[in-house]
Design a protein around this motif. Structure first.
Motif, PDB file in Angstrom:
ATOM      1  N   THR A  34     -59.633  34.422  -1.955  1.00  0.00           N
ATOM      2  CA  THR A  34     -58.968  34.620  -3.241  1.00  0.00           C
ATOM      3  C   THR A  34     -59.987  34.612  -4.379  1.00  0.00           C
ATOM      4  O   THR A  34     -59.934  35.458  -5.282  1.00  0.00           O
ATOM      5  CB  THR A  34     -57.905  33.519  -3.468  1.00  0.00           C
ATOM      6  N   GLY A  35     -60.917  33.681  -4.330  1.00  0.00           N
ATOM      7  CA  GLY A  35     -61.964  33.621  -5.344  1.00  0.00           C
ATOM      8  C   GLY A  35     -62.835  34.871  -5.349  1.00  0.00           C
ATOM      9  O   GLY A  35     -63.135  35.419  -6.412  1.00  0.00           O
ATOM     10  N   LEU A  36     -63.231  35.321  -4.159  1.00  0.00           N
ATOM     11  CA  LEU A  36     -64.046  36.535  -4.064  1.00  0.00           C
ATOM     12  C   LEU A  36     -63.287  37.758  -4.577  1.00  0.00           C
ATOM     13  O   LEU A  36     -63.858  38.605  -5.273  1.00  0.00           O
ATOM     14  CB  LEU A  36     -64.498  36.768  -2.617  1.00  0.00           C
ATOM     15  N   LEU A  37     -62.000  37.853  -4.248  1.00  0.00           N
ATOM     16  CA  LEU A  37     -61.184  38.972  -4.745  1.00  0.00           C
ATOM     17  C   LEU A  37     -61.084  38.945  -6.267  1.00  0.00           C
ATOM     18  O   LEU A  37     -61.174  39.990  -6.918  1.00  0.00           O
ATOM     19  CB  LEU A  37     -59.792  38.951  -4.114  1.00  0.00           C
ATOM     20  N   ASN A  38     -60.892  37.753  -6.835  1.00  0.00           N
ATOM     21  CA  ASN A  38     -60.812  37.636  -8.298  1.00  0.00           C
ATOM     22  C   ASN A  38     -62.124  38.044  -8.956  1.00  0.00           C
ATOM     23  O   ASN A  38     -62.128  38.769  -9.957  1.00  0.00           O
ATOM     24  CB  ASN A  38     -60.427  36.218  -8.712  1.00  0.00           C
ATOM     25  N   ILE A  39     -63.230  37.580  -8.402  1.00  0.00           N
ATOM     26  CA  ILE A  39     -64.544  37.936  -8.961  1.00  0.00           C
ATOM     27  C   ILE A  39     -64.790  39.435  -8.827  1.00  0.00           C
ATOM     28  O   ILE A  39     -65.212  40.097  -9.785  1.00  0.00           O
ATOM     29  CB  ILE A  39     -65.664  37.128  -8.257  1.00  0.00           C
ATOM     30  N   LEU A  40     -64.498  39.974  -7.652  1.00  0.00           N
ATOM     31  CA  LEU A  40     -64.681  41.408  -7.414  1.00  0.00           C
ATOM     32  C   LEU A  40     -63.781  42.224  -8.345  1.00  0.00           C
ATOM     33  O   LEU A  40     -64.211  43.215  -8.941  1.00  0.00           O
ATOM     34  CB  LEU A  40     -64.387  41.744  -5.953  1.00  0.00           C
ATOM     35  N   GLY A  41     -62.532  41.787  -8.504  1.00  0.00           N
ATOM     36  CA  GLY A  41     -61.581  42.487  -9.367  1.00  0.00           C
ATOM     37  C   GLY A  41     -62.028  42.501 -10.816  1.00  0.00           C
ATOM     38  O   GLY A  41     -62.030  43.551 -11.466  1.00  0.00           O
ATOM     39  N   MET A  42     -62.428  41.340 -11.343  1.00  0.00           N
ATOM     40  CA  MET A  42     -62.872  41.288 -12.736  1.00  0.00           C
ATOM     41  C   MET A  42     -64.158  42.083 -12.936  1.00  0.00           C
ATOM     42  O   MET A  42     -64.323  42.758 -13.948  1.00  0.00           O
ATOM     43  CB  MET A  42     -63.063  39.843 -13.198  1.00  0.00           C
ATOM     44  N   THR A  43     -65.056  42.021 -11.952  1.00  0.00           N
ATOM     45  CA  THR A  43     -66.297  42.796 -12.047  1.00  0.00           C
ATOM     46  C   THR A  43     -65.994  44.288 -12.098  1.00  0.00           C
ATOM     47  O   THR A  43     -66.556  45.022 -12.915  1.00  0.00           O
ATOM     48  CB  THR A  43     -67.222  42.476 -10.856  1.00  0.00           C
ATOM     49  N   LEU A  44     -65.077  44.729 -11.243  1.00  0.00           N
ATOM     50  CA  LEU A  44     -64.706  46.142 -11.209  1.00  0.00           C
ATOM     51  C   LEU A  44     -64.015  46.561 -12.509  1.00  0.00           C
ATOM     52  O   LEU A  44     -64.294  47.630 -13.061  1.00  0.00           O
ATOM     53  CB  LEU A  44     -63.810  46.429 -10.003  1.00  0.00           C
ATOM     54  N   ILE A  45     -63.140  45.707 -13.019  1.00  0.00           N
ATOM     55  CA  ILE A  45     -62.451  45.997 -14.281  1.00  0.00           C
ATOM     56  C   ILE A  45     -63.460  46.096 -15.433  1.00  0.00           C
ATOM     57  O   ILE A  45     -63.403  47.026 -16.239  1.00  0.00           O
ATOM     58  CB  ILE A  45     -61.373  44.929 -14.572  1.00  0.00           C
ATOM     59  N   ILE A  46     -64.403  45.154 -15.498  1.00  0.00           N
ATOM     60  CA  ILE A  46     -65.418  45.193 -16.556  1.00  0.00           C
ATOM     61  C   ILE A  46     -66.288  46.435 -16.408  1.00  0.00           C
ATOM     62  O   ILE A  46     -66.568  47.134 -17.394  1.00  0.00           O
ATOM     63  CB  ILE A  46     -66.265  43.899 -16.535  1.00  0.00           C
ATOM     64  N   PHE A  47     -66.705  46.743 -15.175  1.00  0.00           N
ATOM     65  CA  PHE A  47     -67.543  47.921 -14.932  1.00  0.00           C
ATOM     66  C   PHE A  47     -66.833  49.202 -15.369  1.00  0.00           C
ATOM     67  O   PHE A  47     -67.399  50.031 -16.080  1.00  0.00           O
ATOM     68  CB  PHE A  47     -67.931  48.010 -13.452  1.00  0.00           C
ATOM     69  N   LEU A  48     -65.573  49.363 -14.941  1.00  0.00           N
ATOM     70  CA  LEU A  48     -64.828  50.570 -15.317  1.00  0.00           C
ATOM     71  C   LEU A  48     -64.566  50.616 -16.820  1.00  0.00           C
ATOM     72  O   LEU A  48     -64.618  51.677 -17.441  1.00  0.00           O
ATOM     73  CB  LEU A  48     -63.526  50.669 -14.535  1.00  0.00           C
ATOM     74  N   GLY A  49     -64.280  49.451 -17.414  1.00  0.00           N
ATOM     75  CA  GLY A  49     -64.096  49.390 -18.862  1.00  0.00           C
ATOM     76  C   GLY A  49     -65.350  49.821 -19.600  1.00  0.00           C
ATOM     77  O   GLY A  49     -65.283  50.565 -20.586  1.00  0.00           O
ATOM     78  N   LEU A  50     -66.514  49.374 -19.134  1.00  0.00           N
ATOM     79  CA  LEU A  50     -67.784  49.788 -19.734  1.00  0.00           C
ATOM     80  C   LEU A  50     -68.017  51.282 -19.532  1.00  0.00           C
ATOM     81  O   LEU A  50     -68.456  51.983 -20.444  1.00  0.00           O
ATOM     82  CB  LEU A  50     -68.941  48.995 -19.137  1.00  0.00           C
ATOM     83  N   LEU A  51     -67.712  51.759 -18.330  1.00  0.00           N
ATOM     84  CA  LEU A  51     -67.893  53.168 -18.000  1.00  0.00           C
ATOM     85  C   LEU A  51     -67.047  54.057 -18.917  1.00  0.00           C
ATOM     86  O   LEU A  51     -67.480  55.130 -19.329  1.00  0.00           O
ATOM     87  CB  LEU A  51     -67.528  53.413 -16.531  1.00  0.00           C
ATOM     88  N   LEU A  52     -65.843  53.596 -19.242  1.00  0.00           N
ATOM     89  CA  LEU A  52     -64.939  54.355 -20.114  1.00  0.00           C
ATOM     90  C   LEU A  52     -65.147  54.024 -21.595  1.00  0.00           C
ATOM     91  O   LEU A  52     -64.402  54.499 -22.447  1.00  0.00           O
ATOM     92  CB  LEU A  52     -63.486  54.085 -19.724  1.00  0.00           C
ATOM     93  N   ASN A  53     -66.136  53.183 -21.876  1.00  0.00           N
ATOM     94  CA  ASN A  53     -66.439  52.771 -23.244  1.00  0.00           C
ATOM     95  C   ASN A  53     -65.252  52.061 -23.905  1.00  0.00           C
ATOM     96  O   ASN A  53     -64.973  52.244 -25.088  1.00  0.00           O
ATOM     97  CB  ASN A  53     -66.920  53.955 -24.094  1.00  0.00           C
ATOM     98  N   ALA A  54     -64.541  51.271 -23.091  1.00  0.00           N
ATOM     99  CA  ALA A  54     -63.399  50.509 -23.606  1.00  0.00           C
ATOM    100  C   ALA A  54     -63.323  49.144 -22.918  1.00  0.00           C
ATOM    101  O   ALA A  54     -62.276  48.758 -22.403  1.00  0.00           O
ATOM    102  CB  ALA A  54     -62.109  51.295 -23.379  1.00  0.00           C
TER     103      ALA A  54
END
Length: 195
Positions: A34-54
């Motif tokens: 669960t912890g790894l999924l949360n970390i992976l999920g937030m990392t992916l969300i931040i990465f995609l947010g940065l990629l989309l400049n939002a």
């Protein structure tokens, strides 16, 4: 090797000298996964947010939508990783939309009230939505989750009327709306989404 196996390996290493029972090792493995999924999920969300400049709106949408999801349930895929990827892509798109709407000045009280009212109706009528992996059998728990879901939507409505920031308002509103749509029966038939 999938995430569950990795988590089990880590749990075995952590508990090898502690004489844990198999049940306790399973609990540790679940917590690690669960912890790894949360970390992976937030990392992916931040990465995609940065990629989309939002990144800000994406993170805000994910925080509000994710909090409601914990209380209300919603659509499920057949693996946690697929759910995580769909959520990250969905909240990134919502974050980008929220950013663009905020930049266009589309944060009127009427708009946010209508969108949150629709979210409230969906939550009132449909939450909580359980899954095959996590069915809700207790009537008491079901009632508490519904009340908590409704209270969170109402608290968000109050928050967006107190905070004077268009990015916050659009991100929180659309994040909740995105999550409330996943409560619809079309996404929650008893044959959970399989890709």
């Amino acid at each position: 090797m999938d995430l569950a196996q990795i988590s089990q390996e880590i749990a075995n290493k952590i508990t090898e000298d502690l004489n844990y029972s198999e049940d306790n090792k399973e609990i540790v493995a679940y917590a690690i996964e669960t912890g790894l999924l949360n970390i992976l999920g937030m990392t992916l969300i931040i990465f995609l947010g940065l990629l989309l400049n939002a990144p800000g709106p994406t993170i805000l949408a994910a925080l509000f939508g994710g909090t409601l999801r914990r209380l209300s349930g919603g659509a499920h895929f057949d693996t946690p990783l697929k759910c995580l990827i769909f959520g990250a892509i969905g909240y990134s798109a919502v974050g980008l939309l929220a950013k663009n709407l905020a930049l266009m000045g589309f944060t009127s009280f009427t708009f946010t009230t209508i969108v949150l009212f629709v979210s409230l109706l969906l939550v009132l009528g449909l939450a909580p939505v359980d899954s095959q992996a996590k069915p809700i059998h207790s009537r008491s728990l079901r009632k508490k989750l519904k009340i908590s879901s409704v209270a969170f939507v109402v608290a968000t409505f109050i928050a967006i009327n107190v905070v004077n920031d268009s990015f916050f308002i659009t991100s929180a509103t659309l994040g909740l709306f995105f999550q409330s749509i996943t409560l619809l029966p079309i996404f929650n038939r008893r044959r959970w989404i399989q890709l």
